[in-house]
Write a protein that holds these residues in place. Sequence first.
Motif, PDB file in Angstrom:
ATOM      1  N   ARG A 419       0.851  -1.190   0.000  1.00 49.49           N
ATOM      2  CA  ARG A 419       0.000   0.000   0.000  1.00 49.49           C
ATOM      3  C   ARG A 419       0.885   1.238   0.000  1.00 49.49           C
ATOM      4  O   ARG A 419       1.797   1.354   0.809  1.00 49.49           O
ATOM      5  CB  ARG A 419      -0.935  -0.001   1.220  1.00 49.49           C
ATOM      6  CG  ARG A 419      -1.899   1.179   1.263  1.00 49.49           C
ATOM      7  CD  ARG A 419      -2.887   0.987   2.402  1.00 49.49           C
ATOM      8  NE  ARG A 419      -2.201   0.908   3.695  1.00 49.49           N
ATOM      9  CZ  ARG A 419      -1.908   1.986   4.430  1.00 49.49           C
ATOM     10  NH1 ARG A 419      -2.236   3.193   4.002  1.00 49.49           N
ATOM     11  NH2 ARG A 419      -1.303   1.846   5.599  1.00 49.49           N
ATOM     12  N   GLN A 420       0.619   2.153  -0.937  1.00 45.51           N
ATOM     13  CA  GLN A 420       1.444   3.350  -1.052  1.00 45.51           C
ATOM     14  C   GLN A 420       1.188   4.271   0.138  1.00 45.51           C
ATOM     15  O   GLN A 420       0.053   4.632   0.432  1.00 45.51           O
ATOM     16  CB  GLN A 420       1.140   4.091  -2.351  1.00 45.51           C
ATOM     17  CG  GLN A 420       2.016   5.312  -2.546  1.00 45.51           C
ATOM     18  CD  GLN A 420       1.765   5.984  -3.895  1.00 45.51           C
ATOM     19  OE1 GLN A 420       1.068   5.464  -4.723  1.00 45.51           O
ATOM     20  NE2 GLN A 420       2.335   7.146  -4.097  1.00 45.51           N
ATOM     21  N   VAL A 421       2.282   4.655   0.786  1.00 44.47           N
ATOM     22  CA  VAL A 421       2.171   5.517   1.963  1.00 44.47           C
ATOM     23  C   VAL A 421       2.898   6.845   1.763  1.00 44.47           C
ATOM     24  O   VAL A 421       2.669   7.784   2.537  1.00 44.47           O
ATOM     25  CB  VAL A 421       2.719   4.803   3.212  1.00 44.47           C
ATOM     26  CG1 VAL A 421       1.887   3.576   3.536  1.00 44.47           C
ATOM     27  CG2 VAL A 421       4.187   4.407   3.015  1.00 44.47           C
ATOM     28  N   ALA A 422       3.770   6.967   0.776  1.00 45.39           N
ATOM     29  CA  ALA A 422       4.493   8.212   0.583  1.00 45.39           C
ATOM     30  C   ALA A 422       5.081   8.246  -0.819  1.00 45.39           C
ATOM     31  O   ALA A 422       5.166   7.215  -1.506  1.00 45.39           O
ATOM     32  CB  ALA A 422       5.608   8.378   1.631  1.00 45.39           C
ATOM     33  N   LEU A 423       5.471   9.459  -1.233  1.00 41.29           N
ATOM     34  CA  LEU A 423       6.110   9.662  -2.534  1.00 41.29           C
ATOM     35  C   LEU A 423       7.361  10.509  -2.308  1.00 41.29           C
ATOM     36  O   LEU A 423       7.301  11.587  -1.699  1.00 41.29           O
ATOM     37  CB  LEU A 423       5.165  10.371  -3.504  1.00 41.29           C
ATOM     38  CG  LEU A 423       5.630  10.466  -4.951  1.00 41.29           C
ATOM     39  CD1 LEU A 423       5.687   9.075  -5.578  1.00 41.29           C
ATOM     40  CD2 LEU A 423       4.691  11.356  -5.760  1.00 41.29           C
ATOM     41  N   LEU A 424       8.504  10.010  -2.752  1.00 46.47           N
ATOM     42  CA  LEU A 424       9.789  10.679  -2.535  1.00 46.47           C
ATOM     43  C   LEU A 424      10.230  11.368  -3.815  1.00 46.47           C
ATOM     44  O   LEU A 424      10.234  10.765  -4.889  1.00 46.47           O
ATOM     45  CB  LEU A 424      10.850   9.659  -2.103  1.00 46.47           C
ATOM     46  CG  LEU A 424      10.533   8.827  -0.843  1.00 46.47           C
ATOM     47  CD1 LEU A 424      11.659   7.845  -0.569  1.00 46.47           C
ATOM     48  CD2 LEU A 424      10.298   9.737   0.352  1.00 46.47           C
ATOM     49  N   GLU A 425      10.593  12.639  -3.688  1.00 48.70           N
ATOM     50  CA  GLU A 425      11.077  13.423  -4.811  1.00 48.70           C
ATOM     51  C   GLU A 425      12.551  13.778  -4.591  1.00 48.70           C
ATOM     52  O   GLU A 425      13.189  13.317  -3.645  1.00 48.70           O
ATOM     53  CB  GLU A 425      10.229  14.694  -4.975  1.00 48.70           C
ATOM     54  CG  GLU A 425       8.746  14.440  -5.174  1.00 48.70           C
ATOM     55  CD  GLU A 425       8.416  13.890  -6.540  1.00 48.70           C
ATOM     56  OE1 GLU A 425       9.313  13.941  -7.412  1.00 48.70           O
ATOM     57  OE2 GLU A 425       7.288  13.408  -6.741  1.00 48.70           O
ATOM     58  N   ARG A 426      13.061  14.627  -5.444  1.00 44.49           N
ATOM     59  CA  ARG A 426      14.461  15.043  -5.380  1.00 44.49           C
ATOM     60  C   ARG A 426      14.745  15.738  -4.045  1.00 44.49           C
ATOM     61  O   ARG A 426      13.951  16.549  -3.573  1.00 44.49           O
ATOM     62  CB  ARG A 426      14.757  15.992  -6.533  1.00 44.49           C
ATOM     63  CG  ARG A 426      16.180  16.532  -6.536  1.00 44.49           C
ATOM     64  CD  ARG A 426      16.380  17.449  -7.712  1.00 44.49           C
ATOM     65  NE  ARG A 426      17.722  18.033  -7.706  1.00 44.49           N
ATOM     66  CZ  ARG A 426      18.187  18.883  -8.625  1.00 44.49           C
ATOM     67  NH1 ARG A 426      17.390  19.232  -9.627  1.00 44.49           N
ATOM     68  NH2 ARG A 426      19.399  19.362  -8.535  1.00 44.49           N
ATOM     69  N   GLY A 427      15.876  15.381  -3.433  1.00 47.06           N
ATOM     70  CA  GLY A 427      16.273  15.966  -2.170  1.00 47.06           C
ATOM     71  C   GLY A 427      15.880  15.174  -0.945  1.00 47.06           C
ATOM     72  O   GLY A 427      16.335  15.469   0.165  1.00 47.06           O
TER      73      GLY A 427
END
Length: 516
Positions: A419-427
């Motif tokens: 289950r998706q709990v977060a989305l990580l981007e640059r940094g």
Amino acid sequence: MAAAQAPIPAGSQGSEGILSLVDINYFLVNKLVVLVGVILFFTVVAVVGRIRRRPCPSQVAGTIKLSLLGLLLLYFEATLTDFPNYRLILARLQSVIVLVCLARLVIYLLVDMALALRRHGEVPMLLRDAIRLAVYLVAAIASLRLVFQVDLSAVITTTTVLTAAIAFAMQTTLSNAFHGFSVQIDPLMGRGTWITIPEKNLFGEIVNVGFRYITLRTLDNNQVLVPNSVAVQSIITTHGSSLVPAAERAAQTLTIGLPYELPPEQARSLLLKILRDEPRVLDEPQPVVRLQTLADSSIVYLLKFWIADPVQRGITFDALQTKAWYAVHRAGWGFPFPHRQIVTATPREPFPFSRQELLDGLRQSHLFSALSDGEAQLLADGALLRVFAPGEAAVRQGDEGSSLFFVLSGSLEVLADDRQVALLERGRMFGEMSLLTGEPRRATVRAVSECMLAEVPKQALAELLQRNERLLEQLSEALERHRGGIREHAAQRTEQDSDRRRADYLSVLKSFFGRR
């Protein structure tokens, strides 16, 4: 039929004239019954199709219109008693229409009802055309013999030479027709089967088998017409259909060349992981990786796997080869060039790595804020570049880990129990707990797009600990603040609790890094 007999002149007397009139009226009634029966039958078919919301076949509407024309001509035939010549022409034309309508009725009963029910709605076009040709041929012979009073034996005798000339001129067409029958009865060449004709560089799905050619639908949705003679005389590879069970589907094969320096067992493990991570590849039958040949400049491995639908063959090959490129380079290897090629230019790095971005990220992190500039620089210098393709997992939940990842570009999704709990981007960074304590991964982090990650391994941090004895205590304090800050709905902590947790984290850090 009675339409072929000369009409009885008006005013004829005697028993012979009365019998002739009776015969003519009898045949008129028979033709009327045939036309009315055909109209009623096809009208019912059209109404039932409308109720079921199915399009009305063209032959149904055409037969109804042709039967109505026949009724109109039948009316004129019965009323034009004063014009015997016109009546004879109308009688012959109307008789031909009756035979055509009757032939269409027989074709519909045989093909669209009897055969459709027997074959569950799938009647091959070749069989359908063969029945139509046979029925229309019988109707034509009956028309020549009964309506136009033609002696067929004389016609056959006088046209033998003409028939031989036509057969010689149509030998290619006749050859395709006979080959079409052999293709039609072959169970491996049924509709919906995907085939490859290597000689013609064709790959497509069989959508029809006709008298002259096989129709293939390619992956580009183009309709390719392959003559039956070409299909019979060529080597064809069948890839099965999506309708057959998985155990009976044809396997897909893909070859990949890897360098001689890479041990075969490691190569098999790497390629097999790629196959298992691809969602389009079936788990059963299990995919296989074999060493196929020792080529001049590489070891060629054969990837054998199964997919659910042959139409996904091209997409699956693209995904597997793309992921293989990333996985091989991520493992520190490359794809070999032919030994005959002399490479004079220095290979350019496909992904430039800016360590300044990692250094800035470490300085902003409250976990590593205790590091001096020199220590942060040393930690950044020990980082490794990792590049992942879309859909690849950087870490998996439950796996052992001892490294931290910093996102340089792209985006990743964090999955806890699928289950998706977060989305990580640059940094952003993840895996810091595994770097500091060696804990198993608590979530799966998978690339959404192509992403570049900087991996800080345990060894890079261990070198810092040898230089700075107090760094363990500083990291344990930062680790305790980090855990306390992210703990949601936690009870209020006392200073004594914080001291105890710092002592616990310090003990874990010392144990993990082998310090006493």
